[in-house]
Design a protein around this motif. Structure first.
Motif, PDB file in Angstrom:
ATOM      1  N   MET A  88      -1.511  -6.146  -5.462  1.00  0.00           N
ATOM      2  CA  MET A  88      -1.578  -5.005  -4.553  1.00  0.00           C
ATOM      3  C   MET A  88      -1.567  -5.452  -3.097  1.00  0.00           C
ATOM      4  O   MET A  88      -0.997  -4.777  -2.233  1.00  0.00           O
ATOM      5  N   ASP A  89      -2.188  -6.595  -2.831  1.00  0.00           N
ATOM      6  CA  ASP A  89      -2.181  -7.127  -1.460  1.00  0.00           C
ATOM      7  C   ASP A  89      -0.778  -7.584  -1.062  1.00  0.00           C
ATOM      8  O   ASP A  89      -0.263  -7.216   0.000  1.00  0.00           O
ATOM      9  N   VAL A  90      -0.164  -8.390  -1.916  1.00  0.00           N
ATOM     10  CA  VAL A  90       1.150  -8.967  -1.592  1.00  0.00           C
ATOM     11  C   VAL A  90       2.224  -7.891  -1.474  1.00  0.00           C
ATOM     12  O   VAL A  90       3.110  -7.973  -0.604  1.00  0.00           O
ATOM     13  N   LEU A  91       2.159  -6.870  -2.333  1.00  0.00           N
ATOM     14  CA  LEU A  91       3.169  -5.809  -2.300  1.00  0.00           C
ATOM     15  C   LEU A  91       3.120  -4.991  -1.016  1.00  0.00           C
ATOM     16  O   LEU A  91       4.067  -4.266  -0.701  1.00  0.00           O
ATOM     17  N   GLN A  92       2.033  -5.113  -0.275  1.00  0.00           N
ATOM     18  CA  GLN A  92       1.946  -4.395   0.996  1.00  0.00           C
ATOM     19  C   GLN A  92       2.934  -4.955   2.025  1.00  0.00           C
ATOM     20  O   GLN A  92       3.312  -4.252   2.965  1.00  0.00           O
ATOM     21  N   ILE A  93       3.365  -6.201   1.856  1.00  0.00           N
ATOM     22  CA  ILE A  93       4.300  -6.805   2.810  1.00  0.00           C
ATOM     23  C   ILE A  93       5.697  -6.181   2.709  1.00  0.00           C
ATOM     24  O   ILE A  93       6.243  -5.727   3.727  1.00  0.00           O
ATOM     25  N   PRO A  94       6.324  -6.113   1.500  1.00  0.00           N
ATOM     26  CA  PRO A  94       7.617  -5.419   1.436  1.00  0.00           C
ATOM     27  C   PRO A  94       7.490  -3.936   1.774  1.00  0.00           C
ATOM     28  O   PRO A  94       8.408  -3.356   2.371  1.00  0.00           O
ATOM     29  N   LEU A  95       6.349  -3.337   1.416  1.00  0.00           N
ATOM     30  CA  LEU A  95       6.122  -1.938   1.800  1.00  0.00           C
ATOM     31  C   LEU A  95       6.128  -1.813   3.316  1.00  0.00           C
ATOM     32  O   LEU A  95       6.746  -0.892   3.873  1.00  0.00           O
ATOM     33  N   MET A 144      -0.814  12.291   0.951  1.00  0.00           N
ATOM     34  CA  MET A 144       0.135  12.276  -0.166  1.00  0.00           C
ATOM     35  C   MET A 144       0.299  10.868  -0.736  1.00  0.00           C
ATOM     36  O   MET A 144       0.260  10.669  -1.956  1.00  0.00           O
ATOM     37  N   SER A 145       0.469   9.878   0.136  1.00  0.00           N
ATOM     38  CA  SER A 145       0.687   8.513  -0.346  1.00  0.00           C
ATOM     39  C   SER A 145      -0.571   7.941  -0.989  1.00  0.00           C
ATOM     40  O   SER A 145      -0.504   7.255  -2.024  1.00  0.00           O
ATOM     41  N   LEU A 146      -1.733   8.234  -0.404  1.00  0.00           N
ATOM     42  CA  LEU A 146      -2.986   7.731  -0.969  1.00  0.00           C
ATOM     43  C   LEU A 146      -3.292   8.371  -2.319  1.00  0.00           C
ATOM     44  O   LEU A 146      -3.823   7.709  -3.218  1.00  0.00           O
ATOM     45  N   SER A 147      -2.954   9.645  -2.465  1.00  0.00           N
ATOM     46  CA  SER A 147      -3.258  10.361  -3.706  1.00  0.00           C
ATOM     47  C   SER A 147      -2.514   9.786  -4.904  1.00  0.00           C
ATOM     48  O   SER A 147      -2.976   9.915  -6.041  1.00  0.00           O
ATOM     49  N   MET A 148      -1.373   9.147  -4.675  1.00  0.00           N
ATOM     50  CA  MET A 148      -0.581   8.606  -5.783  1.00  0.00           C
ATOM     51  C   MET A 148      -1.104   7.253  -6.269  1.00  0.00           C
ATOM     52  O   MET A 148      -0.703   6.770  -7.314  1.00  0.00           O
ATOM     53  N   ARG A 149      -1.999   6.627  -5.501  1.00  0.00           N
ATOM     54  CA  ARG A 149      -2.669   5.386  -5.917  1.00  0.00           C
ATOM     55  C   ARG A 149      -1.678   4.308  -6.374  1.00  0.00           C
ATOM     56  O   ARG A 149      -1.820   3.733  -7.453  1.00  0.00           O
ATOM     57  N   ILE A 150      -0.692   4.066  -5.543  1.00  0.00           N
ATOM     58  CA  ILE A 150       0.265   2.999  -5.869  1.00  0.00           C
ATOM     59  C   ILE A 150      -0.079   1.807  -4.977  1.00  0.00           C
ATOM     60  O   ILE A 150      -1.101   1.185  -5.183  1.00  0.00           O
ATOM     61  N   VAL A 151       0.759   1.465  -4.007  1.00  0.00           N
ATOM     62  CA  VAL A 151       0.456   0.373  -3.078  1.00  0.00           C
ATOM     63  C   VAL A 151      -0.032   0.985  -1.763  1.00  0.00           C
ATOM     64  O   VAL A 151       0.675   1.803  -1.172  1.00  0.00           O
ATOM     65  N   PRO A 152      -1.221   0.611  -1.302  1.00  0.00           N
ATOM     66  CA  PRO A 152      -1.726   1.219  -0.074  1.00  0.00           C
ATOM     67  C   PRO A 152      -0.985   0.722   1.155  1.00  0.00           C
ATOM     68  O   PRO A 152      -0.500  -0.409   1.192  1.00  0.00           O
ATOM     69  N   ASN A 153      -0.881   1.574   2.149  1.00  0.00           N
ATOM     70  CA  ASN A 153      -0.415   1.142   3.458  1.00  0.00           C
ATOM     71  C   ASN A 153      -1.405   0.100   3.992  1.00  0.00           C
ATOM     72  O   ASN A 153      -2.619   0.250   3.799  1.00  0.00           O
ATOM     73  N   PRO A 154      -0.944  -0.988   4.630  1.00  0.00           N
ATOM     74  CA  PRO A 154      -1.869  -2.023   5.102  1.00  0.00           C
ATOM     75  C   PRO A 154      -3.002  -1.495   5.965  1.00  0.00           C
ATOM     76  O   PRO A 154      -4.112  -2.035   5.927  1.00  0.00           O
ATOM     77  N   GLY A 155      -2.735  -0.441   6.737  1.00  0.00           N
ATOM     78  CA  GLY A 155      -3.799   0.140   7.552  1.00  0.00           C
ATOM     79  C   GLY A 155      -4.907   0.735   6.705  1.00  0.00           C
ATOM     80  O   GLY A 155      -6.101   0.645   7.054  1.00  0.00           O
ATOM     81  N   ASP A 156      -4.546   1.330   5.573  1.00  0.00           N
ATOM     82  CA  ASP A 156      -5.543   1.866   4.645  1.00  0.00           C
ATOM     83  C   ASP A 156      -6.147   0.750   3.799  1.00  0.00           C
ATOM     84  O   ASP A 156      -7.342   0.764   3.486  1.00  0.00           O
TER      85      ASP A 156
END
Length: 233
Positions: A88-95, A144-156
């Motif tokens: 989840m941490d690493v996937l925040q980079i391509p996101l 909306m993005s947080l509710s889906m519980r996928i990859v968090p935005n780095p700020g979140d």
């Protein structure tokens, strides 16, 4: 099940797009930007750098901090699912890379309302409307993005990680994190230019308004979206 996954991805991507739009409009109003992007925005303005690129760099710093803090937590709690947390941490980079490209795209499309303005009050009604729309879009997109519980935005993600480490509520941690960002932005502006850069009325309204919009959206529509995407219990 496959349809529910597609719905989750759709709402997640749509939320990120709305969030990017909100953050972009926040910068275009010229009344002060949201705390989470205030540092990258001020750096981009002071050194004439691309806003999306400076935000990408800042997000990478957030991810690095998360990795360090999670490594410390793993030593204290080895039973934690380390692979999932690391993923989840690493996937925040391509996101972040995709997200910041949308910041650049929206930034090139919308005009800067503060350009050529004689002062902060010039075109104030229009700029205030844009600012309020920015806060609305930022809150809705984040919810909306947080509710889906996928990859968090780095700020979140950084706020959630700090919250876990200090054992305080996410809301309290978010307020402290925003205060740190605002303080750093003020220092950068005063030390490097002699005046404030990126901090103003919009910053204050964003601190108050974005959280309220997230709470209101989750109250009015969050459960419906969760049911539609199969997230509800």
């Amino acid at each position: 099940m496959k349809k529910q996954v597609l719905y989750r991805i759709f709402f997640y991507v749509l939320g990120l797009l709305i969030l990017a739009l909100g953050l972009t409009l926040n910068t275009k109003a010229g009344l002060g930007v949201s705390p989470i992007i205030s540092v990258s925005y001020s750096v981009s303005q002071i050194f004439t750098l691309n806003f999306g690129d400076t935000t990408m760099f800042l997000y990478c710093v957030f991810v690095l901090v998360q990795l360090i803090l999670h490594a410390i937590q793993w030593k204290q709690h080895p039973e934690t699912n380390q692979r999932l947390v690391l993923l989840m941490d690493v996937l925040q980079i391509p996101l972040s890379l995709v997200f910041t490209r949308f910041l650049n795209l929206f930034g090139a499309f919308f005009p800067d309302l503060s350009a050529g303005a004689a002062g902060w009050s010039d075109r104030f009604p229009l700029r205030l409307v844009v600012l309020l729309l920015a806060i609305l879009f930022t809150g809705v997109g984040a919810a909306m993005s947080l509710s889906m519980r996928i990859v968090p935005n780095p700020g979140d993600g950084i706020v959630q990680t700090l919250s876990d480490c200090v054992h305080r509520s996410v809301g309290f941690t978010k307020n402290c994190f925003d205060l740190c960002n605002i303080t750093l932005t003020i220092l950068l502006g005063l030390l490097l230019t002699g005046h404030l850069v990126g901090v103003g009325l919009g910053t204050v309204l964003a601190v108050i308004g974005v959280g309220r919009v997230i709470a209101l959206f989750q109250h009015l529509a969050g459960r419906k979206i969760a049911l539609f995407s199969g997230m509800a219990a």
